[in-house]
Scaffold this motif. Structure first.
Motif, PDB file in Angstrom:
ATOM      1  N   GLY A  63       5.281  -8.724 -12.408  1.00  0.00           N
ATOM      2  CA  GLY A  63       4.764  -9.661 -11.415  1.00  0.00           C
ATOM      3  C   GLY A  63       5.820  -9.979 -10.379  1.00  0.00           C
ATOM      4  N   HIS A  64       5.541 -10.973  -9.572  1.00  0.00           N
ATOM      5  CA  HIS A  64       6.456 -11.403  -8.509  1.00  0.00           C
ATOM      6  C   HIS A  64       6.703 -12.899  -8.662  1.00  0.00           C
ATOM      7  N   GLY A  65       7.969 -13.262  -8.864  1.00  0.00           N
ATOM      8  CA  GLY A  65       8.301 -14.674  -9.059  1.00  0.00           C
ATOM      9  C   GLY A  65       7.835 -15.170 -10.413  1.00  0.00           C
ATOM     10  N   LEU A  66       7.963 -14.338 -11.429  1.00  0.00           N
ATOM     11  CA  LEU A  66       7.466 -14.673 -12.766  1.00  0.00           C
ATOM     12  C   LEU A  66       8.118 -15.919 -13.350  1.00  0.00           C
ATOM     13  N   LYS A 108       4.361 -10.112   0.073  1.00  0.00           N
ATOM     14  CA  LYS A 108       3.630  -9.609   1.242  1.00  0.00           C
ATOM     15  C   LYS A 108       4.461  -8.560   1.997  1.00  0.00           C
ATOM     16  N   VAL A 109       5.752  -8.836   2.151  1.00  0.00           N
ATOM     17  CA  VAL A 109       6.663  -7.922   2.862  1.00  0.00           C
ATOM     18  C   VAL A 109       6.889  -6.656   2.044  1.00  0.00           C
ATOM     19  N   LEU A 110       7.137  -6.802   0.749  1.00  0.00           N
ATOM     20  CA  LEU A 110       7.349  -5.638  -0.116  1.00  0.00           C
ATOM     21  C   LEU A 110       6.123  -4.732  -0.134  1.00  0.00           C
ATOM     22  N   ALA A 111       4.938  -5.339  -0.247  1.00  0.00           N
ATOM     23  CA  ALA A 111       3.702  -4.551  -0.287  1.00  0.00           C
ATOM     24  C   ALA A 111       3.534  -3.741   1.000  1.00  0.00           C
ATOM     25  N   LYS A 112       3.833  -4.357   2.115  1.00  0.00           N
ATOM     26  CA  LYS A 112       3.705  -3.666   3.411  1.00  0.00           C
ATOM     27  C   LYS A 112       4.761  -2.580   3.560  1.00  0.00           C
ATOM     28  N   ASP A 113       6.039  -2.935   3.295  1.00  0.00           N
ATOM     29  CA  ASP A 113       7.150  -2.007   3.498  1.00  0.00           C
ATOM     30  C   ASP A 113       7.163  -0.845   2.511  1.00  0.00           C
ATOM     31  N   LYS A 114       6.869  -1.119   1.260  1.00  0.00           N
ATOM     32  CA  LYS A 114       7.015  -0.102   0.207  1.00  0.00           C
ATOM     33  C   LYS A 114       5.723   0.631  -0.132  1.00  0.00           C
ATOM     34  N   GLN A 120      -2.266 -10.946   1.462  1.00  0.00           N
ATOM     35  CA  GLN A 120      -1.973 -12.323   1.882  1.00  0.00           C
ATOM     36  C   GLN A 120      -2.076 -12.484   3.401  1.00  0.00           C
ATOM     37  N   GLU A 121      -3.187 -12.038   3.949  1.00  0.00           N
ATOM     38  CA  GLU A 121      -3.392 -12.130   5.395  1.00  0.00           C
ATOM     39  C   GLU A 121      -3.518 -13.581   5.841  1.00  0.00           C
ATOM     40  N   GLU A 122      -2.960 -13.860   6.991  1.00  0.00           N
ATOM     41  CA  GLU A 122      -2.991 -15.206   7.574  1.00  0.00           C
ATOM     42  C   GLU A 122      -4.440 -15.659   7.729  1.00  0.00           C
ATOM     43  N   GLY A 123      -4.717 -16.895   7.292  1.00  0.00           N
ATOM     44  CA  GLY A 123      -6.051 -17.472   7.448  1.00  0.00           C
ATOM     45  C   GLY A 123      -7.041 -17.069   6.370  1.00  0.00           C
ATOM     46  N   VAL A 124      -6.613 -16.226   5.431  1.00  0.00           N
ATOM     47  CA  VAL A 124      -7.487 -15.783   4.347  1.00  0.00           C
ATOM     48  C   VAL A 124      -6.852 -16.234   3.029  1.00  0.00           C
ATOM     49  N   PRO A 125      -7.626 -16.891   2.150  1.00  0.00           N
ATOM     50  CA  PRO A 125      -7.041 -17.316   0.870  1.00  0.00           C
ATOM     51  C   PRO A 125      -6.455 -16.127   0.103  1.00  0.00           C
ATOM     52  N   HIS A 126      -5.314 -16.355  -0.542  1.00  0.00           N
ATOM     53  CA  HIS A 126      -4.683 -15.295  -1.335  1.00  0.00           C
ATOM     54  C   HIS A 126      -5.565 -14.942  -2.515  1.00  0.00           C
ATOM     55  N   CYS A 127      -5.558 -13.676  -2.865  1.00  0.00           N
ATOM     56  CA  CYS A 127      -6.287 -13.202  -4.035  1.00  0.00           C
ATOM     57  C   CYS A 127      -5.268 -12.923  -5.132  1.00  0.00           C
ATOM     58  N   GLU A 130      -5.167  -9.321  -6.268  1.00  0.00           N
ATOM     59  CA  GLU A 130      -4.541  -8.468  -5.254  1.00  0.00           C
ATOM     60  C   GLU A 130      -3.012  -8.569  -5.337  1.00  0.00           C
ATOM     61  N   ASP A 131      -2.506  -9.782  -5.527  1.00  0.00           N
ATOM     62  CA  ASP A 131      -1.064  -9.989  -5.668  1.00  0.00           C
ATOM     63  C   ASP A 131      -0.540  -9.309  -6.941  1.00  0.00           C
ATOM     64  N   ALA A 132      -1.262  -9.468  -8.047  1.00  0.00           N
ATOM     65  CA  ALA A 132      -0.856  -8.854  -9.321  1.00  0.00           C
ATOM     66  C   ALA A 132      -0.819  -7.332  -9.193  1.00  0.00           C
ATOM     67  N   VAL A 133      -1.825  -6.766  -8.561  1.00  0.00           N
ATOM     68  CA  VAL A 133      -1.900  -5.317  -8.403  1.00  0.00           C
ATOM     69  C   VAL A 133      -0.800  -4.815  -7.465  1.00  0.00           C
ATOM     70  N   ALA A 134      -0.480  -5.579  -6.433  1.00  0.00           N
ATOM     71  CA  ALA A 134       0.605  -5.184  -5.522  1.00  0.00           C
ATOM     72  C   ALA A 134       1.933  -5.120  -6.282  1.00  0.00           C
ATOM     73  N   ALA A 135       2.223  -6.134  -7.096  1.00  0.00           N
ATOM     74  CA  ALA A 135       3.454  -6.129  -7.899  1.00  0.00           C
ATOM     75  C   ALA A 135       3.438  -4.955  -8.875  1.00  0.00           C
ATOM     76  N   LEU A 136       2.308  -4.706  -9.489  1.00  0.00           N
ATOM     77  CA  LEU A 136       2.158  -3.593 -10.427  1.00  0.00           C
ATOM     78  C   LEU A 136       2.416  -2.254  -9.737  1.00  0.00           C
ATOM     79  N   GLU A 137       1.849  -2.069  -8.570  1.00  0.00           N
ATOM     80  CA  GLU A 137       2.021  -0.805  -7.845  1.00  0.00           C
ATOM     81  C   GLU A 137       3.460  -0.622  -7.375  1.00  0.00           C
ATOM     82  N   LEU A 138       4.124  -1.708  -7.018  1.00  0.00           N
ATOM     83  CA  LEU A 138       5.545  -1.634  -6.671  1.00  0.00           C
ATOM     84  C   LEU A 138       6.342  -1.139  -7.878  1.00  0.00           C
ATOM     85  N   TYR A 139       6.055  -1.722  -9.026  1.00  0.00           N
ATOM     86  CA  TYR A 139       6.732  -1.307 -10.249  1.00  0.00           C
ATOM     87  C   TYR A 139       6.457   0.167 -10.542  1.00  0.00           C
TER      88      TYR A 139
END
Length: 163
Positions: A63-66, A108-114, A120-127, A130-139
């Motif tokens: 995860g991110h910030g566990l 948000k930055v890691l998901a975009k860059d890597k 986590q788009e501006e004005g849209v509630p975070h999912c 989606e955050d869990a899967v982004a951390a998983l895919e980074l790993y």
């Protein structure tokens, strides 16, 4: 929200609060007072905590910030079973204040860059999924190098604790 290694949701719940909420941060969380109201779908904290502890026991948690999630739940998890994208040095940046050597980048930055993912788009509630899967895919993308570093740390720990 917890996902398995395939990115499928295995646990997702709202938790009843015992303190007064002054700001639901609905624009970020998507959560409203009605979502947590008595008689809603939110479950008691201890029930959530118990279920999460059972689900993560003896598992590698990614995860991110566990540290924050574990602190809020009041649980500990072995360092050697934790893969935190906020603490993985190759994903960190130099602290511009000079207070620390390295500081975490935002997920948000890691998901975009890597990964080329927009989350986590501006004005849209975070999912949370989606955050869990982004951390998983980074790993997953960096797993070989990451696990090599973890093996080294575990070996060093064994050597040090033998003394």
């Amino acid at each position: 929200t917890l996902a398995n290694y395939d990115g499928e949701c295995i646990y997702d719940t709202l938790v009843q609060v015992t303190e007064t909420v002054t700001d639901y941060r609905t624009f970020v969380s998507g959560i409203t007072a009605e979502d947590l109201a008595e008689g809603g779908t939110a479950i008691p904290f201890e029930q959530c905590r118990s279920q999460v502890v059972q689900l993560i026991q003896d598992k590698v948690v990614i995860g991110h910030g566990l540290k924050n999630d574990f602190r809020v739940l009041g649980v500990t998890h072995p360092w050697y079973l934790t893969r935190d994208t906020a603490k993985y040095e190759p994903f960190m940046k130099v602290d511009p204040t000079g207070e620390k050597e390295w500081i975490p980048k935002k997920l948000k930055v890691l998901a975009k860059d890597k990964l080329g993912l927009v989350i986590q788009e501006e004005g849209v509630p975070h999912c949370p999924l989606e955050d869990a899967v982004a951390a998983l895919e980074l790993y997953k993308k960096h797993r070989m190098k990451w696990e090599k570093a973890m093996s080294y740390k575990m070996e060093r720990t064994k050597e040090i604790t033998k003394c």
